[in-house]
Design a protein around this motif. Structure first.
Motif, PDB file in Angstrom:
ATOM      1  N   SER A  50       6.304   6.567   7.180  1.00 59.08           N
ATOM      2  CA  SER A  50       5.889   7.769   7.909  1.00 59.08           C
ATOM      3  C   SER A  50       4.374   7.921   7.837  1.00 59.08           C
ATOM      4  CB  SER A  50       6.588   9.006   7.346  1.00 59.08           C
ATOM      5  OG  SER A  50       6.293   9.178   5.976  1.00 59.08           O
ATOM      6  N   ALA A  51       3.716   6.795   7.634  1.00 57.29           N
ATOM      7  CA  ALA A  51       2.269   6.800   7.408  1.00 57.29           C
ATOM      8  C   ALA A  51       1.481   7.455   8.528  1.00 57.29           C
ATOM      9  CB  ALA A  51       1.776   5.375   7.191  1.00 57.29           C
TER      10      ALA A  51
ATOM     11  N   ASP B 248      -8.739  -3.492   6.553  1.00 56.15           N
ATOM     12  CA  ASP B 248      -7.410  -3.355   7.125  1.00 56.15           C
ATOM     13  C   ASP B 248      -6.310  -3.277   6.063  1.00 56.15           C
ATOM     14  OD1 ASP B 248      -7.644  -5.949   6.261  1.00 56.15           O
ATOM     15  OD2 ASP B 248      -6.775  -6.842   8.055  1.00 56.15           O
ATOM     16  N   ALA B 249      -6.631  -2.820   4.881  1.00 56.09           N
ATOM     17  CA  ALA B 249      -5.665  -2.788   3.780  1.00 56.09           C
ATOM     18  C   ALA B 249      -4.425  -1.972   4.133  1.00 56.09           C
ATOM     19  CB  ALA B 249      -6.322  -2.223   2.517  1.00 56.09           C
ATOM     20  N   ARG B 250      -4.605  -0.835   4.744  1.00 57.49           N
ATOM     21  CA  ARG B 250      -3.474   0.031   5.084  1.00 57.49           C
ATOM     22  C   ARG B 250      -2.506  -0.682   6.039  1.00 57.49           C
ATOM     23  NH1 ARG B 250      -2.663   5.459   4.341  1.00 57.49           N
ATOM     24  NH2 ARG B 250      -1.454   6.531   5.929  1.00 57.49           N
ATOM     25  N   GLU B 251      -3.044  -1.304   7.071  1.00 57.92           N
ATOM     26  CA  GLU B 251      -2.194  -2.029   8.017  1.00 57.92           C
ATOM     27  C   GLU B 251      -1.506  -3.211   7.336  1.00 57.92           C
ATOM     28  OE1 GLU B 251      -4.578  -3.100  11.391  1.00 57.92           O
ATOM     29  OE2 GLU B 251      -4.677  -1.036  12.114  1.00 57.92           O
ATOM     30  N   ARG B 252      -2.220  -3.908   6.484  1.00 57.47           N
ATOM     31  CA  ARG B 252      -1.636  -5.050   5.779  1.00 57.47           C
ATOM     32  C   ARG B 252      -0.497  -4.608   4.885  1.00 57.47           C
ATOM     33  NH1 ARG B 252      -6.869  -6.987   3.416  1.00 57.47           N
ATOM     34  NH2 ARG B 252      -5.574  -7.754   1.733  1.00 57.47           N
ATOM     35  N   LEU B 253      -0.648  -3.462   4.241  1.00 54.98           N
ATOM     36  CA  LEU B 253       0.426  -2.944   3.392  1.00 54.98           C
ATOM     37  C   LEU B 253       1.660  -2.592   4.213  1.00 54.98           C
ATOM     38  CD1 LEU B 253      -1.723  -0.757   0.986  1.00 54.98           C
ATOM     39  CD2 LEU B 253      -0.312  -2.722   0.308  1.00 54.98           C
ATOM     40  N   VAL B 254       1.464  -1.970   5.351  1.00 52.77           N
ATOM     41  CA  VAL B 254       2.591  -1.605   6.211  1.00 52.77           C
ATOM     42  C   VAL B 254       3.304  -2.862   6.695  1.00 52.77           C
ATOM     43  CG1 VAL B 254       3.247  -0.563   8.417  1.00 52.77           C
ATOM     44  CG2 VAL B 254       1.626   0.626   6.920  1.00 52.77           C
ATOM     45  N   GLU B 255       2.552  -3.842   7.162  1.00 52.36           N
ATOM     46  CA  GLU B 255       3.169  -5.082   7.648  1.00 52.36           C
ATOM     47  C   GLU B 255       3.901  -5.819   6.525  1.00 52.36           C
ATOM     48  OE1 GLU B 255       1.655  -7.350  11.043  1.00 52.36           O
ATOM     49  OE2 GLU B 255      -0.291  -6.550  10.398  1.00 52.36           O
ATOM     50  N   ALA B 256       3.296  -5.892   5.355  1.00 49.50           N
ATOM     51  CA  ALA B 256       3.943  -6.563   4.225  1.00 49.50           C
ATOM     52  C   ALA B 256       5.236  -5.864   3.851  1.00 49.50           C
ATOM     53  CB  ALA B 256       2.986  -6.607   3.027  1.00 49.50           C
ATOM     54  N   ALA B 257       5.212  -4.549   3.831  1.00 52.27           N
ATOM     55  CA  ALA B 257       6.415  -3.790   3.491  1.00 52.27           C
ATOM     56  C   ALA B 257       7.521  -4.042   4.503  1.00 52.27           C
ATOM     57  CB  ALA B 257       6.089  -2.301   3.420  1.00 52.27           C
ATOM     58  N   LEU B 258       7.196  -4.001   5.781  1.00 51.54           N
ATOM     59  CA  LEU B 258       8.218  -4.224   6.802  1.00 51.54           C
ATOM     60  C   LEU B 258       8.788  -5.636   6.722  1.00 51.54           C
ATOM     61  CD1 LEU B 258       6.743  -2.289   9.841  1.00 51.54           C
ATOM     62  CD2 LEU B 258       8.683  -1.645   8.398  1.00 51.54           C
ATOM     63  N   ASP B 259       7.933  -6.611   6.444  1.00 51.99           N
ATOM     64  CA  ASP B 259       8.424  -7.979   6.260  1.00 51.99           C
ATOM     65  C   ASP B 259       9.418  -8.038   5.103  1.00 51.99           C
ATOM     66  OD1 ASP B 259       6.850  -8.950   8.327  1.00 51.99           O
ATOM     67  OD2 ASP B 259       5.287  -9.746   7.001  1.00 51.99           O
ATOM     68  N   LEU B 260       9.058  -7.443   3.987  1.00 48.03           N
ATOM     69  CA  LEU B 260       9.930  -7.474   2.811  1.00 48.03           C
ATOM     70  C   LEU B 260      11.200  -6.661   3.028  1.00 48.03           C
ATOM     71  CD1 LEU B 260       7.163  -7.236   0.088  1.00 48.03           C
ATOM     72  CD2 LEU B 260       8.772  -9.137   0.394  1.00 48.03           C
ATOM     73  N   PHE B 261      11.095  -5.521   3.686  1.00 51.16           N
ATOM     74  CA  PHE B 261      12.291  -4.725   3.969  1.00 51.16           C
ATOM     75  C   PHE B 261      13.265  -5.529   4.820  1.00 51.16           C
ATOM     76  CE2 PHE B 261       9.662  -0.506   3.827  1.00 51.16           C
ATOM     77  CZ  PHE B 261       9.532  -0.620   2.447  1.00 51.16           C
TER      78      PHE B 261
ATOM     79  N   ARG C 238      -3.747   3.965  -3.568  1.00 47.66           N
ATOM     80  CA  ARG C 238      -4.851   4.673  -2.916  1.00 47.66           C
ATOM     81  C   ARG C 238      -4.474   5.065  -1.489  1.00 47.66           C
ATOM     82  NH1 ARG C 238      -9.014   0.618  -3.667  1.00 47.66           N
ATOM     83  NH2 ARG C 238      -8.426   0.152  -5.764  1.00 47.66           N
ATOM     84  N   HIS C 239      -3.568   4.320  -0.902  1.00 40.54           N
ATOM     85  CA  HIS C 239      -3.169   4.562   0.490  1.00 40.54           C
ATOM     86  C   HIS C 239      -1.842   5.310   0.621  1.00 40.54           C
ATOM     87  CE1 HIS C 239      -6.367   2.193   2.328  1.00 40.54           C
ATOM     88  NE2 HIS C 239      -6.228   1.367   1.318  1.00 40.54           N
ATOM     89  N   PHE C 240      -0.914   5.082  -0.305  1.00 41.03           N
ATOM     90  CA  PHE C 240       0.426   5.658  -0.208  1.00 41.03           C
ATOM     91  C   PHE C 240       0.890   6.123  -1.581  1.00 41.03           C
ATOM     92  CE2 PHE C 240       0.079   2.225   2.946  1.00 41.03           C
ATOM     93  CZ  PHE C 240       0.270   2.954   4.107  1.00 41.03           C
ATOM     94  N   SER C 241       1.649   7.206  -1.600  1.00 35.22           N
ATOM     95  CA  SER C 241       2.156   7.699  -2.880  1.00 35.22           C
ATOM     96  C   SER C 241       3.384   6.913  -3.344  1.00 35.22           C
ATOM     97  CB  SER C 241       2.490   9.187  -2.793  1.00 35.22           C
ATOM     98  OG  SER C 241       3.479   9.412  -1.804  1.00 35.22           O
ATOM     99  N   ASP C 242       4.153   6.375  -2.396  1.00 36.56           N
ATOM    100  CA  ASP C 242       5.310   5.548  -2.716  1.00 36.56           C
ATOM    101  C   ASP C 242       5.688   4.714  -1.498  1.00 36.56           C
ATOM    102  OD1 ASP C 242       6.838   7.195  -0.955  1.00 36.56           O
ATOM    103  OD2 ASP C 242       7.371   8.535  -2.593  1.00 36.56           O
TER     104      ASP C 242
END
Length: 193
Positions: free
Chosen positions: A56-57, A7-20, A46-50
Motif C-alpha cells: 500500500s506504499a 531507486d531503493a523504494r522501487e527496488r524493494l517493492v519489486e523484490a518483495a513482489l518477486d518473492l511473494f 527507512r522506507h517501510f514499517s513492515d
C-alpha cells in the motif's frame, strides 16, 4: 549495490513482489526482501514499517493526487466533474513502473486474506480522501460519498484494464482507461433511475 542509490523504494517493492510470487507472502521475510533488492534491512525500514506496507506504499500519494485534482477543478464543476479532474490528476502521475506492478500486485493480494483485507481498507481510504475533498468544495456528505465511491471504482477498473498484459486495448495512458471506465460507470448509474 550502493545503499544510497535513489531507486531503493522501487527496488524493494519489486523484490518483495518477486518473492511473494515465488514463495508466498507469509514465507517472505524483510531480510529476504532487502537482500533481493541489494539493500540492508535498515534501508528497508527507512522506507517501510513492515512488509505489509509495501503493498500500500503509494496510497498516501494516490489519495493526495485524487484530492488535489478535485480541489483544483473549476469552481463551477459538478461533483462528478470534480471527481473526473481527480482521476485525471492521479492517472497522469502513473508510470510504466506502476503499470508493470499491476498484475504482480493483484496476484500477491489475491493469494493472501490479510492482504485482501488491507487492500479493501486502502480503497476505503481513497474514497474518504475524495469525499473529504468534495465536501471541502461544498458538496453534501451523501453526494460526496457516492461520487467518491464511483471515482474509486473507475480508477480501479481503469488501472486493471491498463495493467492487464492480456488485453489488446491496454497500451496507452492510464488516463484514457480511467476516463473510459468513469464514463461507463456514469452511464450505468443513470440506468438505475
Amino acid at each position: 549495490m550502493p545503499r544510497w542509490k535513489p531507486d531503493a523504494r522501487e527496488r524493494l517493492v519489486e523484490a518483495a513482489l518477486d518473492l511473494f510470487t515465488e514463495q508466498g507472502y507469509d514465507e517472505t521475510t524483510v531480510a529476504q526482501i532487502a537482500e533481493r533488492a541489494g539493500l540492508t534491512r535498515s534501508t528497508f525500514f527507512r522506507h517501510f514499517s513492515d512488509k505489509r506496507e509495501l503493498l500500500s506504499a503509494g496510497q498516501q500519494m494516490l489519495s493526495g493526487l485524487l484530492a488535489e485534482g478535485i480541489a483544483s477543478a473549476p469552481d463551477a464543476a459538478t461533483p462528478l466533474e470534480a471527481v473526473a479532474a481527480g482521476l485525471d490528476r492521479a492517472s497522469g502521475a502513473m508510470t510504466e513502473f506502476n503499470r508493470g506492478l499491476g498484475p504482480r500486485l493483484h496476484a500477491a493480494i489475491e493469494a493472501n486474506e490479510e492482504l485482501r483485507t488491507r487492500n479493501a481498507m486502502k480503497t476505503i481510504g481513497l474514497a474518504a480522501a475524495m469525499a473529504d475533498a468534495l465536501q471541502a468544495r461544498g458538496v453534501s456528505e451523501p453526494a460526496a460519498q457516492v461520487a467518491a465511491e464511483l471515482g474509486v471504482l473507475a480508477f480501479g477498473v481503469g488501472y486493471r484494464r491498463w495493467s492487464d498484459p492480456a488485453r489488446d486495448d491496454a497500451p496507452g495512458e492510464l488516463i484514457t482507461h480511467t476516463r473510459t471506465a468513469f464514463a461507463e460507470l456514469r452511464a450505468a448509474a443513470a440506468e438505475l433511475r
